[in-house]
Scaffold this motif. Sequence first.
Motif, PDB file in Angstrom:
ATOM      1  N   ARG A   1       0.117  12.142   7.912  1.00 10.92           N
ATOM      2  CA  ARG A   1       1.336  11.360   8.109  1.00 10.92           C
ATOM      3  C   ARG A   1       1.081   9.876   7.950  1.00 10.92           C
ATOM      4  NH1 ARG A   1       4.058  12.879  13.653  1.00 10.92           N
ATOM      5  NH2 ARG A   1       1.997  12.323  14.406  1.00 10.92           N
TER       6      ARG A   1
ATOM      7  N   ALA B   1       4.782   8.529   8.051  1.00 15.59           N
ATOM      8  CA  ALA B   1       5.356   8.622   6.709  1.00 15.59           C
ATOM      9  C   ALA B   1       6.873   8.467   6.753  1.00 15.59           C
ATOM     10  CB  ALA B   1       4.991   9.957   6.085  1.00 15.59           C
ATOM     11  N   SER B   2       7.467   8.856   7.863  1.00 15.92           N
ATOM     12  CA  SER B   2       8.924   8.851   7.917  1.00 15.92           C
ATOM     13  C   SER B   2       9.515   7.449   8.003  1.00 15.92           C
ATOM     14  CB  SER B   2       9.403   9.689   9.096  1.00 15.92           C
ATOM     15  OG  SER B   2       8.806   9.216  10.279  1.00 15.92           O
ATOM     16  N   ASP B   3       8.719   6.457   8.371  1.00 19.36           N
ATOM     17  CA  ASP B   3       9.320   5.119   8.424  1.00 19.36           C
ATOM     18  C   ASP B   3       8.420   4.056   7.801  1.00 19.36           C
ATOM     19  OD1 ASP B   3       7.369   4.933  10.316  1.00 19.36           O
ATOM     20  OD2 ASP B   3       8.649   4.160  11.894  1.00 19.36           O
ATOM     21  N   LEU B   4       7.810   4.462   6.696  1.00 26.63           N
ATOM     22  CA  LEU B   4       6.862   3.582   6.026  1.00 26.63           C
ATOM     23  C   LEU B   4       7.452   2.226   5.671  1.00 26.63           C
ATOM     24  CD1 LEU B   4       4.006   3.820   4.851  1.00 26.63           C
ATOM     25  CD2 LEU B   4       5.035   4.611   2.743  1.00 26.63           C
ATOM     26  N   PHE B   5       8.696   2.229   5.244  1.00 26.38           N
ATOM     27  CA  PHE B   5       9.283   0.981   4.769  1.00 26.38           C
ATOM     28  C   PHE B   5      10.267   0.398   5.773  1.00 26.38           C
ATOM     29  CE2 PHE B   5       7.921   3.536   1.242  1.00 26.38           C
ATOM     30  CZ  PHE B   5       7.028   2.662   0.655  1.00 26.38           C
TER      31      PHE B   5
ATOM     32  N   ILE C   1      -1.743   1.023   7.317  1.00 32.22           N
ATOM     33  CA  ILE C   1      -0.313   0.732   7.360  1.00 32.22           C
ATOM     34  C   ILE C   1       0.166   0.877   8.800  1.00 32.22           C
ATOM     35  CG2 ILE C   1       1.956   1.494   6.600  1.00 32.22           C
ATOM     36  CD1 ILE C   1       0.695   2.432   4.000  1.00 32.22           C
TER      37      ILE C   1
ATOM     38  N   PHE D   1      -6.768   7.096  -6.528  1.00 35.29           N
ATOM     39  CA  PHE D   1      -5.622   7.955  -6.802  1.00 35.29           C
ATOM     40  C   PHE D   1      -5.966   8.981  -7.871  1.00 35.29           C
ATOM     41  CE2 PHE D   1      -4.171   4.125  -4.858  1.00 35.29           C
ATOM     42  CZ  PHE D   1      -3.270   4.584  -3.914  1.00 35.29           C
ATOM     43  N   ARG D   2      -5.195  10.077  -7.905  1.00 35.51           N
ATOM     44  CA  ARG D   2      -5.512  11.180  -8.810  1.00 35.51           C
ATOM     45  C   ARG D   2      -4.476  11.356  -9.905  1.00 35.51           C
ATOM     46  NH1 ARG D   2      -9.653  10.123  -6.704  1.00 35.51           N
ATOM     47  NH2 ARG D   2     -10.725  11.332  -5.097  1.00 35.51           N
TER      48      ARG D   2
ATOM     49  N   GLN E   1       9.337  10.050   3.255  1.00 33.85           N
ATOM     50  CA  GLN E   1      10.438   9.115   2.983  1.00 33.85           C
ATOM     51  C   GLN E   1      11.709   9.854   2.579  1.00 33.85           C
ATOM     52  OE1 GLN E   1       9.943   5.576   3.332  1.00 33.85           O
ATOM     53  NE2 GLN E   1       8.220   6.491   4.380  1.00 33.85           N
TER      54      GLN E   1
ATOM     55  N   PHE F   1       0.834  -1.207   0.000  1.00 31.70           N
ATOM     56  CA  PHE F   1       0.000   0.000   0.000  1.00 31.70           C
ATOM     57  C   PHE F   1       0.869   1.258   0.000  1.00 31.70           C
ATOM     58  CE2 PHE F   1      -3.039  -3.209   1.498  1.00 31.70           C
ATOM     59  CZ  PHE F   1      -4.038  -2.994   0.557  1.00 31.70           C
TER      60      PHE F   1
ATOM     61  N   ASP G   1       4.712  14.274   6.174  1.00 28.11           N
ATOM     62  CA  ASP G   1       4.836  15.032   7.416  1.00 28.11           C
ATOM     63  C   ASP G   1       4.950  16.507   7.055  1.00 28.11           C
ATOM     64  OD1 ASP G   1       5.057  13.610   9.901  1.00 28.11           O
ATOM     65  OD2 ASP G   1       6.830  12.619   9.061  1.00 28.11           O
TER      66      ASP G   1
ATOM     67  N   GLU H   1       1.753   8.050  -6.022  1.00 29.65           N
ATOM     68  CA  GLU H   1       0.910   9.256  -6.087  1.00 29.65           C
ATOM     69  C   GLU H   1       1.744  10.527  -5.911  1.00 29.65           C
ATOM     70  OE1 GLU H   1      -2.126   9.637  -6.994  1.00 29.65           O
ATOM     71  OE2 GLU H   1      -3.321  10.951  -5.710  1.00 29.65           O
ATOM     72  N   LEU H   2       2.849  10.424  -5.167  1.00 29.26           N
ATOM     73  CA  LEU H   2       3.693  11.592  -4.898  1.00 29.26           C
ATOM     74  C   LEU H   2       4.727  11.820  -5.990  1.00 29.26           C
ATOM     75  CD1 LEU H   2       4.481  10.956  -1.116  1.00 29.26           C
ATOM     76  CD2 LEU H   2       2.897  12.657  -2.050  1.00 29.26           C
TER      77      LEU H   2
ATOM     78  N   GLU I   1       1.076   4.765  -2.437  1.00 29.50           N
ATOM     79  CA  GLU I   1       1.169   6.123  -1.886  1.00 29.50           C
ATOM     80  C   GLU I   1       2.342   6.882  -2.503  1.00 29.50           C
ATOM     81  OE1 GLU I   1      -0.887   7.607   0.249  1.00 29.50           O
ATOM     82  OE2 GLU I   1      -2.150   5.836   0.538  1.00 29.50           O
ATOM     83  N   MET I   2       3.486   6.203  -2.612  1.00 27.75           N
ATOM     84  CA  MET I   2       4.674   6.848  -3.164  1.00 27.75           C
ATOM     85  C   MET I   2       4.471   7.188  -4.643  1.00 27.75           C
ATOM     86  SD  MET I   2       6.662   7.221  -0.622  1.00 27.75           S
ATOM     87  CE  MET I   2       8.221   7.704  -1.334  1.00 27.75           C
TER      88      MET I   2
ATOM     89  N   ASN J   1      -1.741   6.671   6.282  1.00 33.95           N
ATOM     90  CA  ASN J   1      -2.654   6.450   5.159  1.00 33.95           C
ATOM     91  C   ASN J   1      -4.104   6.295   5.601  1.00 33.95           C
ATOM     92  OD1 ASN J   1      -2.660   3.800   6.219  1.00 33.95           O
ATOM     93  ND2 ASN J   1      -2.785   2.874   4.183  1.00 33.95           N
TER      94      ASN J   1
END
Lengths: 427, 427
Positions: free
Chosen positions: B33, A417-421, A412, A189-190, B92, A140, B76, A147-148, A144-145, B35
């Motif tokens: 921050r 967001a800072s440690d998603l993976f 998730i 998603f957009r 990230q 997931f 964030d 989309e950015l 998200e990534m 999902n």
Amino acid sequence: MSHRVVIVGAGFGGLFAARALRRAPVEVTVVDRTNHHLFQPLLYQMATGVLAEGDIAPPIREVLRRQDNARVVLGDVVDIDLAARELTLDCQGTSSTVPYDSLIVAAGAAQSYFGHDEFAEHAPGLKTLDDALALRARIFGAFEMAELESDPERRAAWLTFVVVGAGPTGVELAGQIAELSRRGLRRNFRTFEPADARVILVEGAEHVLAPFPAPLRERARRDLERVGVEVRLHTTVTGVDADGLDVTAGRIEARTKIWAAGVQASPLGATLATRSGAPTDSAGRVAVRPDCTLPGHPEVFVVGDLMSLDHLPGVAEVAMQSGTHAARTVVRRLRGDVRERRFRYHDLGTMATIARFRAVASIGRLRMTGVAAWLLWLFVHLLFLTGHKNRIAAVANWAVAFLGRARPQRAINGVEASDLFATVRRR
Amino acid sequence: MSHRVVIVGAGFGGLFAARALRRAPVEVTVVDRTNHHLFQPLLYQMATGVLAEGDIAPPIREVLRRQDNARVVLGDVVDIDLAARELTLDCQGTSSTVPYDSLIVAAGAAQSYFGHDEFAEHAPGLKTLDDALALRARIFGAFEMAELESDPERRAAWLTFVVVGAGPTGVELAGQIAELSRRGLRRNFRTFEPADARVILVEGAEHVLAPFPAPLRERARRDLERVGVEVRLHTTVTGVDADGLDVTAGRIEARTKIWAAGVQASPLGATLATRSGAPTDSAGRVAVRPDCTLPGHPEVFVVGDLMSLDHLPGVAEVAMQSGTHAARTVVRRLRGDVRERRFRYHDLGTMATIARFRAVASIGRLRMTGVAAWLLWLFVHLLFLTGHKNRIAAVANWAVAFLGRARPQRAINGVEASDLFATVRRR
């Protein structure tokens, strides 16, 4: 004092052994590193947002609560002393010993990278609840990534998912990711269309679902392609990094890689082999006598994925039947019947589901495909979850995912967001 | 180009603001921050094994999928430039900027330890999904450890649970842990009776549920004691360590401590205050103008738990209504109506549930207790979950827990015995 049976591992092998001892004049101790049994055949559904942890991971104590002769102990088995007949356990840094009269080792298997353990960082496997949660975050999180991301190539790499290994887990996982991108995430998603995601299933051999009969393998491959999975056979992985992977046919740019290619027996297999002199096979499984006992140690049974016998496959059904066989052997001996009885595996068939309404099943001479096989799959899995209090929640989650299109469990964990993976735990 | 509205935070305030803009000629960007939205009032049920993550944490994108004028961005917020009217985001490790014409900051609040942040290690709070999973591991893990412990005093410390703070979260959590030990874990252990677990609710003030009318506070206290919670009022915590905590009346030996005593606004409150010169209150909330805007910046709204206005409480209802008010103000201005309209909070009442069939509710002049209040609580929460695909799984989990006795979601994450209590993530 009654006969003490210690069971290591509360997977299918261990739990079936414990249940088979419920009326026996024995004291059963089940040792596990976690507090739950794990319904591993549905782990891929947790990783792809269909099921919740509790749906496939009932607490071991809850399963055994009415079995008064059984107790459950949380701990890691750090050593087995075959001469003294005792285990050394560790729990939270506290060490203890557990003596046994009979020992049933059902410690299972972990992912194998065939000597390339460095692949694990970028291509995690799917064997534990934590693996599934980490994989859910990666899958997931990749959308998200995407989309950015404004660069088309980098976005495409976020939207490429590679599953290595086309056994049942790999096939089911690839099928679910394809369905997720084509149905589950619609309109979410957009900046891109989730249905444009690529799902690639890489397999070194010449077939998907190698142990299945040829027509079913072929049907499974066609079904996978119909739901949008690219199947690449005769393809071996030679390198894995953060951005993609190298295969014999070239390079695939893909941020999300999942390893479903092989298994390695629990390190307890090596411990048993060293202590007893029994040989192990290439996957680290212990070669046992025909009655599932350790050579020279008739009081020690090795069952399930940790057992090497007659080239039996590492599937739930073998674990259940060999666990039951070990338990029955203990009971027979207590009654004075000490003849060695060979473990005979009754193959009840195999099935794999590719996507909603698509599965293949092989039961004796019967072959089923499509909706019929899928309904059989659903029925069998519902039956298996019957002993399990949370069946109704699992069914509710299935109804949402199969009849509707949403994935109920998409949150998730380790979620900032800072440690998603960063949620993959290494052991 | 249409008017750009950026909303920071997808809690109740942010989501209600986004939904209120669904027919407006604006471009909405929701930044969070994580999902998922989080249905915080039910977080305590996740921590105690009743609900799964997905039941209370729908993906933000799924909630907004049919709202074509809204996009969702994971990240964030690391800075807000009020002069340039743009946010700096990090996701990230990749930084990006998001410009706005109107900004609605609904970043919420975290746990407050009133200057004793060192308490957090041993007495974690309950504000996020990760907090709830970590707390679940601690609660169920404590019972596991008690089963392994042979020393009676040490076992008693594993079976003592202290909840600090008797607001709704503290009351609901204490009630649930008591119910769990008395009903949910029956027959699960062999060396102790889970019903012997002590649950202690510590509160500095003279009442539980301070904001409720006096008869309901009194009833809640009696209900708590009936389900087995020891309520200690006028009691302040002076120290917390791994083995227990020091309170004004002495020492409590307890391995599991949970902090539900206070909130501290998101650090974005301080950022906004520094940039604009607006004052903050003692909890770090930003003092806003009567229309929820930042003084000197009518294009910036601060809503929900981050807003300090009229001594309104930090409850979901205030967040929803202030988020909606901000969105409607943006729409009115686009129509040319620039009058400052005061935010008026309509108190729809409050409720808290103590245990199965026991709750208190105060709606206008109506006071309800017992089964009636509990049914109302159930009805209202079902209504709230209505927009949420996974409602049926939540109901299934509730049916198992309320009608039966089992807790469907007891699997411990980060699950290996060796790191049972290492699952609390620090941010």
